[in-house]
Design a protein around this motif. Structure first.
Motif, PDB file in Angstrom:
ATOM      1  N   PHE A   1       9.946   9.058  -0.993  1.00  0.00           N
ATOM      2  CA  PHE A   1       9.189  10.223  -0.538  1.00  0.00           C
ATOM      3  C   PHE A   1      10.104  11.417  -0.263  1.00  0.00           C
ATOM      4  O   PHE A   1       9.717  12.566  -0.511  1.00  0.00           O
ATOM      5  CB  PHE A   1       8.364   9.889   0.709  1.00  0.00           C
ATOM      6  CG  PHE A   1       7.028   9.301   0.400  1.00  0.00           C
ATOM      7  CD1 PHE A   1       6.078  10.026  -0.304  1.00  0.00           C
ATOM      8  CD2 PHE A   1       6.711   8.012   0.788  1.00  0.00           C
ATOM      9  CE1 PHE A   1       4.836   9.490  -0.603  1.00  0.00           C
ATOM     10  CE2 PHE A   1       5.476   7.460   0.508  1.00  0.00           C
ATOM     11  CZ  PHE A   1       4.540   8.202  -0.198  1.00  0.00           C
ATOM     12  N   MET A   2      11.324  11.157   0.214  1.00  0.00           N
ATOM     13  CA  MET A   2      12.268  12.255   0.426  1.00  0.00           C
ATOM     14  C   MET A   2      12.644  12.898  -0.905  1.00  0.00           C
ATOM     15  O   MET A   2      12.717  14.129  -1.017  1.00  0.00           O
ATOM     16  CB  MET A   2      13.517  11.755   1.149  1.00  0.00           C
ATOM     17  CG  MET A   2      13.278  11.497   2.605  1.00  0.00           C
ATOM     18  SD  MET A   2      14.626  10.786   3.577  1.00  0.00           S
ATOM     19  CE  MET A   2      16.072  11.004   2.644  1.00  0.00           C
ATOM     20  N   ASN A   3      12.870  12.076  -1.932  1.00  0.00           N
ATOM     21  CA  ASN A   3      13.212  12.605  -3.244  1.00  0.00           C
ATOM     22  C   ASN A   3      12.051  13.409  -3.829  1.00  0.00           C
ATOM     23  O   ASN A   3      12.251  14.477  -4.405  1.00  0.00           O
ATOM     24  CB  ASN A   3      13.591  11.456  -4.178  1.00  0.00           C
ATOM     25  CG  ASN A   3      14.175  11.941  -5.470  1.00  0.00           C
ATOM     26  OD1 ASN A   3      14.604  13.078  -5.586  1.00  0.00           O
ATOM     27  ND2 ASN A   3      14.197  11.068  -6.449  1.00  0.00           N
ATOM     28  N   LEU A   4      10.837  12.907  -3.663  1.00  0.00           N
ATOM     29  CA  LEU A   4       9.670  13.638  -4.149  1.00  0.00           C
ATOM     30  C   LEU A   4       9.517  14.971  -3.426  1.00  0.00           C
ATOM     31  O   LEU A   4       9.206  15.995  -4.037  1.00  0.00           O
ATOM     32  CB  LEU A   4       8.414  12.787  -3.985  1.00  0.00           C
ATOM     33  CG  LEU A   4       7.108  13.410  -4.469  1.00  0.00           C
ATOM     34  CD1 LEU A   4       7.151  13.623  -5.971  1.00  0.00           C
ATOM     35  CD2 LEU A   4       5.935  12.524  -4.097  1.00  0.00           C
ATOM     36  N   ARG A   5       9.759  14.948  -2.131  1.00  0.00           N
ATOM     37  CA  ARG A   5       9.658  16.183  -1.348  1.00  0.00           C
ATOM     38  C   ARG A   5      10.709  17.209  -1.786  1.00  0.00           C
ATOM     39  O   ARG A   5      10.437  18.407  -1.864  1.00  0.00           O
ATOM     40  CB  ARG A   5       9.823  15.851   0.142  1.00  0.00           C
ATOM     41  CG  ARG A   5       9.709  17.023   1.067  1.00  0.00           C
ATOM     42  CD  ARG A   5       8.288  17.569   1.033  1.00  0.00           C
ATOM     43  NE  ARG A   5       8.180  18.776   1.792  1.00  0.00           N
ATOM     44  CZ  ARG A   5       7.611  18.868   2.980  1.00  0.00           C
ATOM     45  NH1 ARG A   5       7.081  17.802   3.530  1.00  0.00           N
ATOM     46  NH2 ARG A   5       7.545  20.010   3.602  1.00  0.00           N
ATOM     47  N   GLU A   6      11.919  16.740  -2.107  1.00  0.00           N
ATOM     48  CA  GLU A   6      12.950  17.641  -2.599  1.00  0.00           C
ATOM     49  C   GLU A   6      12.555  18.253  -3.929  1.00  0.00           C
ATOM     50  O   GLU A   6      12.844  19.422  -4.198  1.00  0.00           O
ATOM     51  CB  GLU A   6      14.277  16.894  -2.741  1.00  0.00           C
ATOM     52  CG  GLU A   6      14.930  16.555  -1.433  1.00  0.00           C
ATOM     53  CD  GLU A   6      16.170  15.704  -1.602  1.00  0.00           C
ATOM     54  OE1 GLU A   6      16.505  15.345  -2.750  1.00  0.00           O
ATOM     55  OE2 GLU A   6      16.791  15.388  -0.578  1.00  0.00           O
TER      56      GLU A   6
ATOM     57  N   ARG B   1       0.833  -1.206   0.000  1.00  0.00           N
ATOM     58  CA  ARG B   1       0.000   0.000   0.000  1.00  0.00           C
ATOM     59  C   ARG B   1       0.871   1.261   0.000  1.00  0.00           C
ATOM     60  O   ARG B   1       0.582   2.234  -0.700  1.00  0.00           O
ATOM     61  CB  ARG B   1      -0.919  -0.020   1.210  1.00  0.00           C
ATOM     62  CG  ARG B   1      -2.060   0.954   1.115  1.00  0.00           C
ATOM     63  CD  ARG B   1      -3.050   0.803   2.256  1.00  0.00           C
ATOM     64  NE  ARG B   1      -3.269  -0.583   2.651  1.00  0.00           N
ATOM     65  CZ  ARG B   1      -3.091  -1.036   3.897  1.00  0.00           C
ATOM     66  NH1 ARG B   1      -2.715  -0.221   4.857  1.00  0.00           N
ATOM     67  NH2 ARG B   1      -3.320  -2.298   4.190  1.00  0.00           N
ATOM     68  N   ARG B   2       1.953   1.243   0.765  1.00  0.00           N
ATOM     69  CA  ARG B   2       2.854   2.393   0.799  1.00  0.00           C
ATOM     70  C   ARG B   2       3.571   2.582  -0.538  1.00  0.00           C
ATOM     71  O   ARG B   2       3.745   3.700  -1.011  1.00  0.00           O
ATOM     72  CB  ARG B   2       3.889   2.218   1.906  1.00  0.00           C
ATOM     73  CG  ARG B   2       3.326   2.352   3.282  1.00  0.00           C
ATOM     74  CD  ARG B   2       4.427   2.223   4.324  1.00  0.00           C
ATOM     75  NE  ARG B   2       3.896   2.002   5.641  1.00  0.00           N
ATOM     76  CZ  ARG B   2       3.404   2.949   6.411  1.00  0.00           C
ATOM     77  NH1 ARG B   2       3.384   4.188   5.996  1.00  0.00           N
ATOM     78  NH2 ARG B   2       2.936   2.661   7.609  1.00  0.00           N
TER      79      ARG B   2
ATOM     80  N   ILE C   1      10.766   5.365   1.960  1.00  0.00           N
ATOM     81  CA  ILE C   1      11.147   6.597   2.650  1.00  0.00           C
ATOM     82  C   ILE C   1      12.052   7.450   1.764  1.00  0.00           C
ATOM     83  O   ILE C   1      11.863   8.670   1.646  1.00  0.00           O
ATOM     84  CB  ILE C   1      11.831   6.261   3.993  1.00  0.00           C
ATOM     85  CG1 ILE C   1      10.813   5.710   4.981  1.00  0.00           C
ATOM     86  CG2 ILE C   1      12.516   7.485   4.581  1.00  0.00           C
ATOM     87  CD1 ILE C   1      11.442   5.107   6.228  1.00  0.00           C
ATOM     88  N   LYS C   2      13.030   6.807   1.114  1.00  0.00           N
ATOM     89  CA  LYS C   2      13.922   7.547   0.212  1.00  0.00           C
ATOM     90  C   LYS C   2      13.153   8.128  -0.964  1.00  0.00           C
ATOM     91  O   LYS C   2      13.434   9.238  -1.421  1.00  0.00           O
ATOM     92  CB  LYS C   2      15.038   6.636  -0.288  1.00  0.00           C
ATOM     93  CG  LYS C   2      16.086   6.350   0.743  1.00  0.00           C
ATOM     94  CD  LYS C   2      17.191   5.498   0.152  1.00  0.00           C
ATOM     95  CE  LYS C   2      18.272   5.227   1.162  1.00  0.00           C
ATOM     96  NZ  LYS C   2      19.369   4.442   0.579  1.00  0.00           N
TER      97      LYS C   2
END
Length: 124
Positions: free
Chosen positions: A84-89, A27-28, A81-82
């Motif tokens: 989502f971090m890349n998307l956030r950047e 799901r994530r 997690i990585k």
């Protein structure tokens, strides 16, 4: 007695990072895929890259299929997690056009090791 304690010490039960089971991890992963998929048209416009949204979707699919064989929940959680971090950047404009275009390096073809393959590829 000491041997028994050392044998017990060899075991270590690891706790999951985010997901409790494979369904939750899936799901994530799908949530990350959808978030990237929705943001790709904005990436093309915001960073002014010479790619179409279709090219970006194909590259996104390639990245997700590259990690499709991962079955360890902890590794899946770390990759999510990585991601989502890349998307956030990208959304916060910490990445620039060069960072986004770096994903389109030409894919490396494996070098040929047999004589005929080297001869046809004109390699020594």
């Amino acid at each position: 007695m000491a041997a028994r304690e050392s044998a017990r010490g060899g075991y270590k039960i690891t706790k999951p990072i985010l997901s409790g089971d494979y369904c939750e991890a899936h799901r994530r992963v799908m949530g990350l895929y959808r978030a990237y998929f929705r943001y790709l048209p904005y990436v093309v416009r915001r960073f002014d890259i010479p790619k179409t949204p279709q090219d970006c979707r194909m590259k996104l699919r390639e990245y997700f299929y590259k990690n499709a064989c991962v079955t360890d929940l902890r590794v899946i959680d770390i990759l999510v997690i990585k991601g989502f971090m890349n998307l956030r950047e990208m959304t916060d404009n910490f990445q620039q056009m060069g960072h986004v275009m770096a994903h389109w390096h030409p894919t490396l073809e494996p070098k040929r090791c047999d004589f005929i393959g080297k001869f046809l590829a004109n390699e020594d």
